[in-house]
Design a protein around this motif. Sequence first.
Motif, short mmCIF file in Angstrom:
data_model
loop_
_atom_site.label_atom_id
_atom_site.label_comp_id
_atom_site.label_asym_id
_atom_site.label_seq_id
_atom_site.Cartn_x
_atom_site.Cartn_y
_atom_site.Cartn_z
N LYS A 122 0.36 -4.87 -2.20
CA LYS A 122 1.62 -5.04 -2.91
C LYS A 122 1.62 -6.29 -3.79
N GLU A 135 0.61 -10.03 4.41
CA GLU A 135 0.85 -8.62 4.74
C GLU A 135 0.94 -7.78 3.46
N ASN A 136 1.60 -8.32 2.45
CA ASN A 136 1.70 -7.60 1.18
C ASN A 136 0.35 -7.51 0.48
N ASP A 143 -1.52 -4.83 2.12
CA ASP A 143 -0.86 -3.56 1.80
C ASP A 143 -0.91 -3.26 0.30
N PHE A 159 4.66 -3.74 10.95
CA PHE A 159 3.47 -3.79 10.10
C PHE A 159 2.27 -3.56 10.99
N ASP A 160 1.30 -2.82 10.47
CA ASP A 160 0.11 -2.55 11.26
C ASP A 160 -0.56 -3.85 11.69
#
Length: 408
Positions: free
Chosen positions: A407, A401-402, A405, A18-19
Amino acid sequence: MAMEMQAPLLSKNYLVIFDEMNILNLSSLSLWDLGKGKGRVSTYLPIKGFVDRGHNVYYITNHVSQQAGCFDGITVIKAKTILTNKRQFLDIIVYPFTLLCFLYVSIKICRKHKPDVIYSHTAHLSLPAFILSKIFRAKYVLRLYGVSHVKSMRFKVSYLFLYMAFSLKSDMYILTNDGTEADKVALSFGIPQEKIYFLKNGINKEWSTYPINSNLKKQFAPNEEKILLSVSRLANWKQVDWIINVFAKLLKIDTNVRLIIVGEGPEKKYLKQLSIDLKIDDYVSFVGSQLQANIFNYMNMADVFVSMNALSSLSNPVFEAMICGLPVIALNRGTTSELIKNGENGILIDDEQLGELPRIINNLLENNEERKRIAENGRKTILEQWPSWEERVKKEIDLIENLVDNKV
């Protein structure tokens, strides 16, 4: 020989590609509330988890006990506010200064390290976190560790900041399931259900396999006395004074019992004096704060754990006692009954039963089979129903993270 153990470590077998993110945390809490490695772990472990996942973490706090510097990869910056951690009503008076101070310190960091996510770990810092998220176009997360009930001036002040926090739109609400029903409070403010993540704290499940520290037990119970244990911050809402008063009455039934109190806090001097006034100080041991990783030594050698928390007993010490196979007696407040089923995996005490508590404790101490049955059921409940710290931390990191992103 005492078993040495590190603070809960998180395995890196869950690492994903993940970035790299920059995560800014605004908080009035220290990373550890009783000093490094001691006390609350629910702030430190998820933040450390982001570091382990490869992200950059900045933690801005005005807590008087927290030092600035780099700790385990977490960059800590101090916001030098006035009248910090004094009285709740003073927070309102000095709030404009607090707001400007956090904004000033945060903007300097954000200009250098553009944030992807901004956390507010306390309700009264939701406004600067919200403003920063708009300026730097970052995701904003409100992270609360429970809520206070409006029963006193202190809690009424807390409610004002809570109202502000829930009035500002956050991209995600991560709320601790500590028995104070923060999820219902959020819903009552009109927060969409899909934005609320009501998470249980984790538990060190390996503690269930650790042996008793016989040397430590001999130190506190040289004549095989039974041990009553309390582990908490020594603050008034933990109601440790109730435990001391109950213990004084218990000693009139049986003197072959000792009380160990683990923790530090503003009530310590008062609690020590209370035990002296009740003439039971020879039976009570105040051992101060302990490394969180070594709390299991006290859990494993005790016979009964008591929690009289005024808000709820869905707290880490209760989970830790249960995972160690220690029967728990808890005050029936908040949603404690969702975890502890009276007579099955613990004992719940309603307020009107407090007068019976010395007898209830004595009966449990005298009945070895009953203690063992309740303890084993409690251990099974935590093992089956509660996440490990690794699972809990992974859940939060995945959510963030989602979120970044897009999500969730």
